[in-house]
Design a protein around this motif. Structure first.
Motif, PDB file in Angstrom:
ATOM      1  N   VAL A 138       0.835  -1.207   0.000  1.00  0.00           N
ATOM      2  CA  VAL A 138       0.000   0.000   0.000  1.00  0.00           C
ATOM      3  C   VAL A 138       0.869   1.257   0.000  1.00  0.00           C
ATOM      4  CG1 VAL A 138      -1.689   1.320   1.336  1.00  0.00           C
ATOM      5  CG2 VAL A 138      -1.948  -1.155   1.106  1.00  0.00           C
ATOM      6  N   ILE A 139       1.906   1.282   0.839  1.00  0.00           N
ATOM      7  CA  ILE A 139       2.771   2.460   0.921  1.00  0.00           C
ATOM      8  C   ILE A 139       3.545   2.657  -0.376  1.00  0.00           C
ATOM      9  CG2 ILE A 139       4.749   3.486   2.093  1.00  0.00           C
ATOM     10  CD1 ILE A 139       2.207   3.561   3.749  1.00  0.00           C
ATOM     11  N   ALA A 140       4.083   1.592  -0.949  1.00  0.00           N
ATOM     12  CA  ALA A 140       4.851   1.705  -2.191  1.00  0.00           C
ATOM     13  C   ALA A 140       3.989   2.225  -3.331  1.00  0.00           C
ATOM     14  CB  ALA A 140       5.464   0.355  -2.558  1.00  0.00           C
ATOM     15  N   GLU A 141       2.754   1.795  -3.396  1.00  0.00           N
ATOM     16  CA  GLU A 141       1.846   2.293  -4.428  1.00  0.00           C
ATOM     17  C   GLU A 141       1.597   3.789  -4.264  1.00  0.00           C
ATOM     18  OE1 GLU A 141      -1.690  -0.045  -4.305  1.00  0.00           O
ATOM     19  OE2 GLU A 141      -0.744  -1.824  -5.186  1.00  0.00           O
ATOM     20  N   SER A 142       1.501   4.227  -3.011  1.00  0.00           N
ATOM     21  CA  SER A 142       1.272   5.646  -2.761  1.00  0.00           C
ATOM     22  C   SER A 142       2.482   6.474  -3.193  1.00  0.00           C
ATOM     23  CB  SER A 142       0.973   5.879  -1.275  1.00  0.00           C
ATOM     24  OG  SER A 142       0.719   7.251  -1.030  1.00  0.00           O
ATOM     25  N   TRP A 143       3.686   5.994  -2.882  1.00  0.00           N
ATOM     26  CA  TRP A 143       4.902   6.710  -3.288  1.00  0.00           C
ATOM     27  C   TRP A 143       5.018   6.771  -4.805  1.00  0.00           C
ATOM     28  CZ3 TRP A 143       9.235   8.863  -0.627  1.00  0.00           C
ATOM     29  CH2 TRP A 143       9.050   8.956   0.760  1.00  0.00           C
ATOM     30  N   ALA A 144       4.658   5.698  -5.474  1.00  0.00           N
ATOM     31  CA  ALA A 144       4.708   5.683  -6.941  1.00  0.00           C
ATOM     32  C   ALA A 144       3.718   6.684  -7.527  1.00  0.00           C
ATOM     33  CB  ALA A 144       4.419   4.271  -7.458  1.00  0.00           C
ATOM     34  N   GLY A 145       2.524   6.766  -6.925  1.00  0.00           N
ATOM     35  CA  GLY A 145       1.534   7.736  -7.392  1.00  0.00           C
ATOM     36  C   GLY A 145       1.998   9.159  -7.182  1.00  0.00           C
ATOM     37  N   PHE A 146       2.626   9.409  -6.033  1.00  0.00           N
ATOM     38  CA  PHE A 146       3.177  10.737  -5.771  1.00  0.00           C
ATOM     39  C   PHE A 146       4.233  11.104  -6.805  1.00  0.00           C
ATOM     40  CE2 PHE A 146       7.196  12.413  -4.026  1.00  0.00           C
ATOM     41  CZ  PHE A 146       6.861  13.764  -3.976  1.00  0.00           C
ATOM     42  N   ALA A 147       5.153  10.177  -7.083  1.00  0.00           N
ATOM     43  CA  ALA A 147       6.251  10.445  -8.007  1.00  0.00           C
ATOM     44  C   ALA A 147       5.738  10.761  -9.408  1.00  0.00           C
ATOM     45  CB  ALA A 147       7.194   9.245  -8.049  1.00  0.00           C
ATOM     46  N   GLU A 148       4.722  10.044  -9.828  1.00  0.00           N
ATOM     47  CA  GLU A 148       4.153  10.294 -11.161  1.00  0.00           C
ATOM     48  C   GLU A 148       3.623  11.719 -11.269  1.00  0.00           C
ATOM     49  OE1 GLU A 148       0.768   8.374 -14.165  1.00  0.00           O
ATOM     50  OE2 GLU A 148       1.159   7.469 -12.202  1.00  0.00           O
ATOM     51  N   LYS A 149       2.987  12.204 -10.215  1.00  0.00           N
ATOM     52  CA  LYS A 149       2.452  13.564 -10.200  1.00  0.00           C
ATOM     53  C   LYS A 149       3.575  14.591 -10.070  1.00  0.00           C
ATOM     54  CE  LYS A 149      -0.663  16.516  -7.453  1.00  0.00           C
ATOM     55  NZ  LYS A 149       0.360  17.416  -6.883  1.00  0.00           N
ATOM     56  N   ALA A 150       4.514  14.337  -9.143  1.00  0.00           N
ATOM     57  CA  ALA A 150       5.573  15.301  -8.857  1.00  0.00           C
ATOM     58  C   ALA A 150       6.513  15.491 -10.039  1.00  0.00           C
ATOM     59  CB  ALA A 150       6.359  14.856  -7.636  1.00  0.00           C
ATOM     60  N   GLU A 151       6.660  14.472 -10.863  1.00  0.00           N
ATOM     61  CA  GLU A 151       7.574  14.549 -11.998  1.00  0.00           C
ATOM     62  C   GLU A 151       7.154  15.644 -12.982  1.00  0.00           C
ATOM     63  OE1 GLU A 151       9.782  11.491 -15.128  1.00  0.00           O
ATOM     64  OE2 GLU A 151       7.986  10.858 -14.049  1.00  0.00           O
ATOM     65  N   THR A 152       5.864  15.954 -13.019  1.00  0.00           N
ATOM     66  CA  THR A 152       5.360  16.949 -13.965  1.00  0.00           C
ATOM     67  C   THR A 152       5.330  18.353 -13.369  1.00  0.00           C
ATOM     68  OG1 THR A 152       3.038  16.659 -13.283  1.00  0.00           O
ATOM     69  CG2 THR A 152       3.891  15.156 -14.974  1.00  0.00           C
ATOM     70  N   GLU A 153       5.678  18.487 -12.093  1.00  0.00           N
ATOM     71  CA  GLU A 153       5.558  19.771 -11.405  1.00  0.00           C
ATOM     72  C   GLU A 153       6.892  20.515 -11.339  1.00  0.00           C
ATOM     73  OE1 GLU A 153       2.014  18.705  -8.216  1.00  0.00           O
ATOM     74  OE2 GLU A 153       4.090  18.298  -7.660  1.00  0.00           O
ATOM     75  N   ASN A 154       6.806  21.813 -11.314  1.00  0.00           N
ATOM     76  CA  ASN A 154       7.995  22.652 -11.133  1.00  0.00           C
ATOM     77  C   ASN A 154       8.132  22.968  -9.651  1.00  0.00           C
ATOM     78  OD1 ASN A 154      10.192  24.357 -11.596  1.00  0.00           O
ATOM     79  ND2 ASN A 154       8.880  26.128 -11.971  1.00  0.00           N
ATOM     80  N   LYS A 155       8.521  21.959  -8.901  1.00  0.00           N
ATOM     81  CA  LYS A 155       8.528  22.084  -7.450  1.00  0.00           C
ATOM     82  C   LYS A 155       9.511  21.086  -6.848  1.00  0.00           C
ATOM     83  CE  LYS A 155       4.460  22.286  -5.615  1.00  0.00           C
ATOM     84  NZ  LYS A 155       3.129  21.869  -5.114  1.00  0.00           N
ATOM     85  N   VAL A 156      10.110  21.473  -5.720  1.00  0.00           N
ATOM     86  CA  VAL A 156      10.959  20.557  -4.952  1.00  0.00           C
ATOM     87  C   VAL A 156      10.248  20.224  -3.644  1.00  0.00           C
ATOM     88  CG1 VAL A 156      13.151  20.227  -3.744  1.00  0.00           C
ATOM     89  CG2 VAL A 156      13.097  21.478  -5.916  1.00  0.00           C
ATOM     90  N   TYR A 157      10.072  18.954  -3.390  1.00  0.00           N
ATOM     91  CA  TYR A 157       9.462  18.507  -2.137  1.00  0.00           C
ATOM     92  C   TYR A 157      10.552  18.179  -1.122  1.00  0.00           C
ATOM     93  CZ  TYR A 157       4.914  17.982  -4.432  1.00  0.00           C
ATOM     94  OH  TYR A 157       3.729  18.221  -5.091  1.00  0.00           O
ATOM     95  N   VAL A 158      10.309  18.558   0.120  1.00  0.00           N
ATOM     96  CA  VAL A 158      11.203  18.203   1.227  1.00  0.00           C
ATOM     97  C   VAL A 158      10.404  17.356   2.204  1.00  0.00           C
ATOM     98  CG1 VAL A 158      12.709  19.047   3.063  1.00  0.00           C
ATOM     99  CG2 VAL A 158      12.459  20.387   0.948  1.00  0.00           C
ATOM    100  N   PHE A 159      10.830  16.110   2.399  1.00  0.00           N
ATOM    101  CA  PHE A 159      10.141  15.190   3.307  1.00  0.00           C
ATOM    102  C   PHE A 159      11.016  14.923   4.526  1.00  0.00           C
ATOM    103  CE2 PHE A 159       7.631  12.709  -0.190  1.00  0.00           C
ATOM    104  CZ  PHE A 159       6.854  13.828  -0.425  1.00  0.00           C
ATOM    105  N   GLU A 160      10.438  15.087   5.697  1.00  0.00           N
ATOM    106  CA  GLU A 160      11.144  14.709   6.918  1.00  0.00           C
ATOM    107  C   GLU A 160      10.769  13.294   7.344  1.00  0.00           C
ATOM    108  OE1 GLU A 160      11.354  15.556  11.688  1.00  0.00           O
ATOM    109  OE2 GLU A 160       9.578  16.028  10.514  1.00  0.00           O
ATOM    110  N   CYS A 161      11.710  12.404   7.356  1.00  0.00           N
ATOM    111  CA  CYS A 161      11.732  11.123   8.072  1.00  0.00           C
ATOM    112  C   CYS A 161      10.809   9.996   7.619  1.00  0.00           C
ATOM    113  CB  CYS A 161      11.519  11.350   9.570  1.00  0.00           C
ATOM    114  SG  CYS A 161       9.819  11.463  10.083  1.00  0.00           S
ATOM    115  N   CYS A 162      10.003  10.135   6.589  1.00  0.00           N
ATOM    116  CA  CYS A 162       9.094   9.034   6.257  1.00  0.00           C
ATOM    117  C   CYS A 162       9.712   7.999   5.321  1.00  0.00           C
ATOM    118  CB  CYS A 162       7.808   9.583   5.643  1.00  0.00           C
ATOM    119  SG  CYS A 162       8.081  10.597   4.184  1.00  0.00           S
ATOM    120  N   PHE A 163      10.835   8.309   4.701  1.00  0.00           N
ATOM    121  CA  PHE A 163      11.412   7.425   3.686  1.00  0.00           C
ATOM    122  C   PHE A 163      12.119   6.214   4.305  1.00  0.00           C
ATOM    123  CE2 PHE A 163      15.126   6.403   0.917  1.00  0.00           C
ATOM    124  CZ  PHE A 163      14.422   5.890  -0.161  1.00  0.00           C
TER     125      PHE A 163
END
Length: 287
Positions: free
Chosen positions: A123-148
């Motif tokens: 479930v978690i891996a699918e969510s990360w993959a969905g996030f990456a697909e969306k983020a790849e098209t954005e002009n933005k840098v995400y900063v994540f604390e500690c969930c990886f």
């Protein structure tokens, strides 16, 4: 900058929260469109916080037992791949006493981080993959604390006492999901884990410590080793750090390990600026 995702990891008390905020500030000051997500953010775009998992049958049963909240649950549930994902903590926060404690306790047992390990990973891996697909098209840098790293290691090693290889494979799976975002990982370390954690304990509520000790010693690795209390929790944290070092060695993304033992805000900020803005080689690169 090239990377669209900066991951900040480290043990409790290492200074990772301060580090994540500093990174976000540095990016903004340099004209980078950046978004920061701290530990516990209920709107996290990749991970799940306070979200319960149900099959269709389980969700229908929940609706039948939820009285007036049934319509709210039905409106707020997210359906992915036949899974029903309910942001129950957000709903409880919004509704207060209208959401009974008994019902909350029941739903808590279906939290995504209470799932069997293999299902949690899926479930978690699918969510990360969905996030990456969306983020790849954005002009933005995400900063994540500690969930990886923290979340996979906590659920794999600490909760279930899973073999080292399972936690390593879990984190690498998330890394594969976000590889097209050119992620950079900043790991904040403390040489004296006991000292830094005891300092963190003194700065946090007593209830937090009780919950932390219970989680770390009553199940998984802590229970298998017969550990207890604050001293036992520190032993689990030491084992956790050794596992995290093994994970860092196997990641294919750039990794910067920053020693935060003698914390100095300005020097730490400057080290971070050089790393994330690419002014020098990645320090402590473990590729």
């Amino acid at each position: 900058m090239k990377s669209k995702l900066i991951l900040v990891e480290g043990l409790p008390g290492s200074g990772k929260s301060t580090t994540a905020r500093l990174i976000h500030d540095i990016l903004i000051e340099n004209g980078v469109n950046a978004e920061l997500y701290m530990e516990g953010n209920l709107d996290h775009p990749a991970d799940y916080e306070g979200v319960a998992y149900f099959t269709v049958e389980e969700f229908e049963s929940l609706l039948a037992r939820s009285g007036g909240l049934g319509n709210t649950f039905q409106d707020r549930v997210l359906v992915k791949n036949g899974r029903y994902l309910l942001p129950y903590i957000k709903i409880k926060t919004e509704l207060g006493d209208k959401f009974s404690e008994d019902l909350l306790a029941e739903i808590c047992q279906k939290d995504i981080y209470e799932l069997p390990l293999e299902l949690n990973i899926q479930v978690i891996a699918e969510s990360w993959a969905g996030f990456a697909e969306k983020a790849e098209t954005e002009n933005k840098v995400y900063v994540f604390e500690c969930c990886f790293i923290q979340n996979p290691v906590t659920v794999g090693m600490v909760k279930y006492g899973a073999p080292v290889e399972v936690s390593i494979k879990y984190v690498k799976k998330l890394g594969d999901a976000v590889k097209y975002l050119d992620p950079l990982l900043v790991y904040v370390k403390q040489e004296d884990i006991e000292r830094s954690f005891r300092k963190a304990v003194g700065e946090r509520p007593e209830d937090w410590l009780k919950g932390f000790i219970h989680y770390y010693t009553s199940q998984g690795y802590g229970a298998e080793k017969g550990l207890s209390g604050l001293d036992g929790t520190i032993e689990v944290l030491k084992a956790r750090q050794q596992l995290e070092y093994k994970i860092l060695e196997q990641l294919t993304m750039p990794v910067s390990i920053l020693d935060n033992t003698k914390f100095n805000l300005e020097s730490h900020r400057e080290s971070l600026r050089k790393v994330i803005m690419g002014e020098n080689a990645i320090e402590g690169n473990m590729q």
